[in-house]
Motif scaffolding. Structure first.
Motif, PDB file in Angstrom:
ATOM      1  N   ALA A   3     -22.933  38.067  20.769  1.00  0.00           N
ATOM      2  CA  ALA A   3     -22.208  39.328  20.542  1.00  0.00           C
ATOM      3  C   ALA A   3     -20.799  39.077  20.043  1.00  0.00           C
ATOM      4  CB  ALA A   3     -22.182  40.153  21.833  1.00  0.00           C
ATOM      5  N   ARG A   4     -20.194  38.010  20.541  1.00  0.00           N
ATOM      6  CA  ARG A   4     -18.833  37.704  20.131  1.00  0.00           C
ATOM      7  C   ARG A   4     -18.761  37.348  18.647  1.00  0.00           C
ATOM      8  NH1 ARG A   4     -14.964  33.467  23.238  1.00  0.00           N
ATOM      9  NH2 ARG A   4     -13.030  34.354  22.457  1.00  0.00           N
ATOM     10  N   THR A   5     -19.749  36.617  18.158  1.00  0.00           N
ATOM     11  CA  THR A   5     -19.805  36.239  16.756  1.00  0.00           C
ATOM     12  C   THR A   5     -20.021  37.466  15.891  1.00  0.00           C
ATOM     13  OG1 THR A   5     -20.756  34.130  17.409  1.00  0.00           O
ATOM     14  CG2 THR A   5     -20.945  34.744  15.084  1.00  0.00           C
ATOM     15  N   ARG A   6     -20.892  38.382  16.360  1.00  0.00           N
ATOM     16  CA  ARG A   6     -21.139  39.607  15.600  1.00  0.00           C
ATOM     17  C   ARG A   6     -19.870  40.442  15.477  1.00  0.00           C
ATOM     18  NH1 ARG A   6     -26.545  40.379  18.264  1.00  0.00           N
ATOM     19  NH2 ARG A   6     -25.199  40.972  19.951  1.00  0.00           N
ATOM     20  N   VAL A   7     -19.116  40.572  16.545  1.00  0.00           N
ATOM     21  CA  VAL A   7     -17.882  41.351  16.499  1.00  0.00           C
ATOM     22  C   VAL A   7     -16.908  40.702  15.522  1.00  0.00           C
ATOM     23  CG1 VAL A   7     -15.854  42.052  17.832  1.00  0.00           C
ATOM     24  CG2 VAL A   7     -18.131  42.322  18.805  1.00  0.00           C
ATOM     25  N   SER A   8     -16.780  39.404  15.574  1.00  0.00           N
ATOM     26  CA  SER A   8     -15.851  38.720  14.682  1.00  0.00           C
ATOM     27  C   SER A   8     -16.251  38.891  13.232  1.00  0.00           C
ATOM     28  CB  SER A   8     -15.779  37.234  15.021  1.00  0.00           C
ATOM     29  OG  SER A   8     -15.258  37.074  16.320  1.00  0.00           O
ATOM     30  N   SER A   9     -17.548  38.758  12.937  1.00  0.00           N
ATOM     31  CA  SER A   9     -17.968  38.906  11.547  1.00  0.00           C
ATOM     32  C   SER A   9     -17.833  40.358  11.102  1.00  0.00           C
ATOM     33  CB  SER A   9     -19.398  38.405  11.351  1.00  0.00           C
ATOM     34  OG  SER A   9     -20.290  39.214  12.095  1.00  0.00           O
ATOM     35  N   HIS A  10     -18.040  41.300  12.013  1.00  0.00           N
ATOM     36  CA  HIS A  10     -17.872  42.714  11.681  1.00  0.00           C
ATOM     37  C   HIS A  10     -16.404  43.009  11.394  1.00  0.00           C
ATOM     38  CE1 HIS A  10     -18.527  46.989  11.616  1.00  0.00           C
ATOM     39  NE2 HIS A  10     -17.618  47.153  12.572  1.00  0.00           N
ATOM     40  N   GLN A  11     -15.517  42.482  12.210  1.00  0.00           N
ATOM     41  CA  GLN A  11     -14.091  42.703  11.999  1.00  0.00           C
ATOM     42  C   GLN A  11     -13.639  42.101  10.677  1.00  0.00           C
ATOM     43  OE1 GLN A  11     -12.528  41.034  15.584  1.00  0.00           O
ATOM     44  NE2 GLN A  11     -12.521  43.004  16.652  1.00  0.00           N
ATOM     45  N   ALA A  12     -14.199  40.953  10.324  1.00  0.00           N
ATOM     46  CA  ALA A  12     -13.814  40.310   9.073  1.00  0.00           C
ATOM     47  C   ALA A  12     -14.241  41.147   7.875  1.00  0.00           C
ATOM     48  CB  ALA A  12     -14.426  38.921   8.990  1.00  0.00           C
ATOM     49  N   ALA A  13     -15.309  41.930   8.023  1.00  0.00           N
ATOM     50  CA  ALA A  13     -15.809  42.735   6.920  1.00  0.00           C
ATOM     51  C   ALA A  13     -14.980  44.012   6.718  1.00  0.00           C
ATOM     52  CB  ALA A  13     -17.263  43.111   7.156  1.00  0.00           C
ATOM     53  N   LYS A  14     -14.209  44.407   7.722  1.00  0.00           N
ATOM     54  CA  LYS A  14     -13.395  45.624   7.595  1.00  0.00           C
ATOM     55  C   LYS A  14     -12.279  45.403   6.586  1.00  0.00           C
ATOM     56  CE  LYS A  14     -13.811  47.570  12.225  1.00  0.00           C
ATOM     57  NZ  LYS A  14     -13.053  47.952  13.420  1.00  0.00           N
ATOM     58  N   PRO A  15     -11.947  46.433   5.829  1.00  0.00           N
ATOM     59  CA  PRO A  15     -10.795  46.296   4.934  1.00  0.00           C
ATOM     60  C   PRO A  15      -9.522  46.140   5.763  1.00  0.00           C
ATOM     61  CG  PRO A  15     -11.626  48.544   4.916  1.00  0.00           C
ATOM     62  CD  PRO A  15     -12.573  47.730   5.747  1.00  0.00           C
ATOM     63  N   GLU A  16      -8.574  45.423   5.211  1.00  0.00           N
ATOM     64  CA  GLU A  16      -7.326  45.198   5.922  1.00  0.00           C
ATOM     65  C   GLU A  16      -6.568  46.517   6.034  1.00  0.00           C
ATOM     66  OE1 GLU A  16      -3.230  42.837   5.098  1.00  0.00           O
ATOM     67  OE2 GLU A  16      -5.089  41.785   4.652  1.00  0.00           O
ATOM     68  N   ILE A  17      -6.132  46.816   7.235  1.00  0.00           N
ATOM     69  CA  ILE A  17      -5.375  48.041   7.481  1.00  0.00           C
ATOM     70  C   ILE A  17      -3.898  47.721   7.330  1.00  0.00           C
ATOM     71  CG2 ILE A  17      -4.784  49.804   9.189  1.00  0.00           C
ATOM     72  CD1 ILE A  17      -7.588  49.380  10.363  1.00  0.00           C
ATOM     73  N   GLN A  18      -3.202  48.557   6.562  1.00  0.00           N
ATOM     74  CA  GLN A  18      -1.784  48.333   6.340  1.00  0.00           C
ATOM     75  C   GLN A  18      -0.987  48.709   7.582  1.00  0.00           C
ATOM     76  OE1 GLN A  18      -1.027  50.691   2.857  1.00  0.00           O
ATOM     77  NE2 GLN A  18      -1.451  48.981   1.505  1.00  0.00           N
ATOM     78  N   ALA A  19       0.112  48.050   7.759  1.00  0.00           N
ATOM     79  CA  ALA A  19       1.004  48.363   8.869  1.00  0.00           C
ATOM     80  C   ALA A  19       1.507  49.796   8.722  1.00  0.00           C
ATOM     81  CB  ALA A  19       2.163  47.380   8.892  1.00  0.00           C
ATOM     82  N   PRO A  20       1.624  50.507   9.832  1.00  0.00           N
ATOM     83  CA  PRO A  20       1.991  51.929   9.752  1.00  0.00           C
ATOM     84  C   PRO A  20       3.370  52.196   9.147  1.00  0.00           C
ATOM     85  CG  PRO A  20       1.817  51.203  12.031  1.00  0.00           C
ATOM     86  CD  PRO A  20       1.376  50.076  11.181  1.00  0.00           C
ATOM     87  N   LEU A  21       4.264  51.238   9.172  1.00  0.00           N
ATOM     88  CA  LEU A  21       5.595  51.469   8.624  1.00  0.00           C
ATOM     89  C   LEU A  21       5.810  50.798   7.271  1.00  0.00           C
ATOM     90  CD1 LEU A  21       7.814  51.366  11.834  1.00  0.00           C
ATOM     91  CD2 LEU A  21       6.953  53.348  10.573  1.00  0.00           C
ATOM     92  N   GLN A  22       4.725  50.472   6.595  1.00  0.00           N
ATOM     93  CA  GLN A  22       4.855  49.985   5.227  1.00  0.00           C
ATOM     94  C   GLN A  22       4.916  51.189   4.289  1.00  0.00           C
ATOM     95  OE1 GLN A  22       1.575  47.369   4.406  1.00  0.00           O
ATOM     96  NE2 GLN A  22       2.691  45.578   5.137  1.00  0.00           N
ATOM     97  N   LEU A  23       5.768  51.103   3.304  1.00  0.00           N
ATOM     98  CA  LEU A  23       5.954  52.201   2.362  1.00  0.00           C
ATOM     99  C   LEU A  23       4.633  52.633   1.732  1.00  0.00           C
ATOM    100  CD1 LEU A  23       7.935  54.059   0.850  1.00  0.00           C
ATOM    101  CD2 LEU A  23       8.137  52.251  -0.869  1.00  0.00           C
ATOM    102  N   ASP A  24       3.841  51.679   1.286  1.00  0.00           N
ATOM    103  CA  ASP A  24       2.595  52.013   0.591  1.00  0.00           C
ATOM    104  C   ASP A  24       1.523  52.620   1.493  1.00  0.00           C
ATOM    105  OD1 ASP A  24       3.623  51.268  -1.832  1.00  0.00           O
ATOM    106  OD2 ASP A  24       2.824  49.225  -1.738  1.00  0.00           O
TER     107      ASP A  24
END
Length: 160
Positions: A3-24
């Motif tokens: 299960a731990r490997t599945r979570v890690s691979s799932h997280q890696a597939a998510k698009p990178e979320i920008q920091a909330p205080l970045q202008l873009d």
């Protein structure tokens, strides 16, 4: 695979979320910078008509319905009278509108188009198709976007 490997691979597939205080990542900046870009296009197109973008917005309101009081125009454009009055004075000096006191209530200022202001509508008729072209979007896309922005504006107005 555990299960731990599945979570890690799932997280890696998510698009990178920008920091909330970045202008873009700011919706407000996307709206602001888009509005600036849109106004730049309008400035170029309106130059030949002798109108600024805010004056064009006033003209659009008056071309829909002439003879409005100042506060009605302000409501339509989300502008207060302190912002609108100097704008209308310049438009009157240019011969586009006439400002008179309402006969029934002298506290109210009625804004009427002059013949020159009404004639300008024919010249301005070519602006919306040029804006459509500048956006490089399908008309349906722009209608949907406009409707979503109006809905967003309504939600934000309730937050005030």
């Amino acid at each position: 695979m555990n299960a731990r490997t599945r979570v890690s691979s799932h997280q890696a597939a998510k698009p990178e979320i920008q920091a909330p205080l970045q202008l873009d990542s700011q919706l407000c900046f996307a709206l602001h910078s888009t509005a600036l870009a849109m106004q730049k296009v309008y400035r170029k197109l309106l130059g030949g008509l002798g109108l600024t973008y805010p004056q064009y917005l006033v003209m659009l309101v008056l071309w829909e319905r002439d003879g409005l009081i100042l506060s009605e125009i302000g409501r339509r454009l989300f502008l207060d009278s302190a912002t609108l009055t100097p704008l209308l004075k310049r438009m009157e000096a240019a011969g586009l509108i006439r400002r008179t006191r309402d006969e029934r209530d002298e506290r109210q200022v009625v804004i009427d188009l002059t013949a020159q202001g009404r004639a300008l509508k024919r010249q301005a008729a070519g602006i919306p198709p040029q804006i459509l072209c500048a956006t490089a979007c399908a008309p349906e896309t722009l209608h949907r976007l406009k409707d979503e922005l109006v809905q967003l504006r309504g939600h934000l107005a309730q937050y005030e």
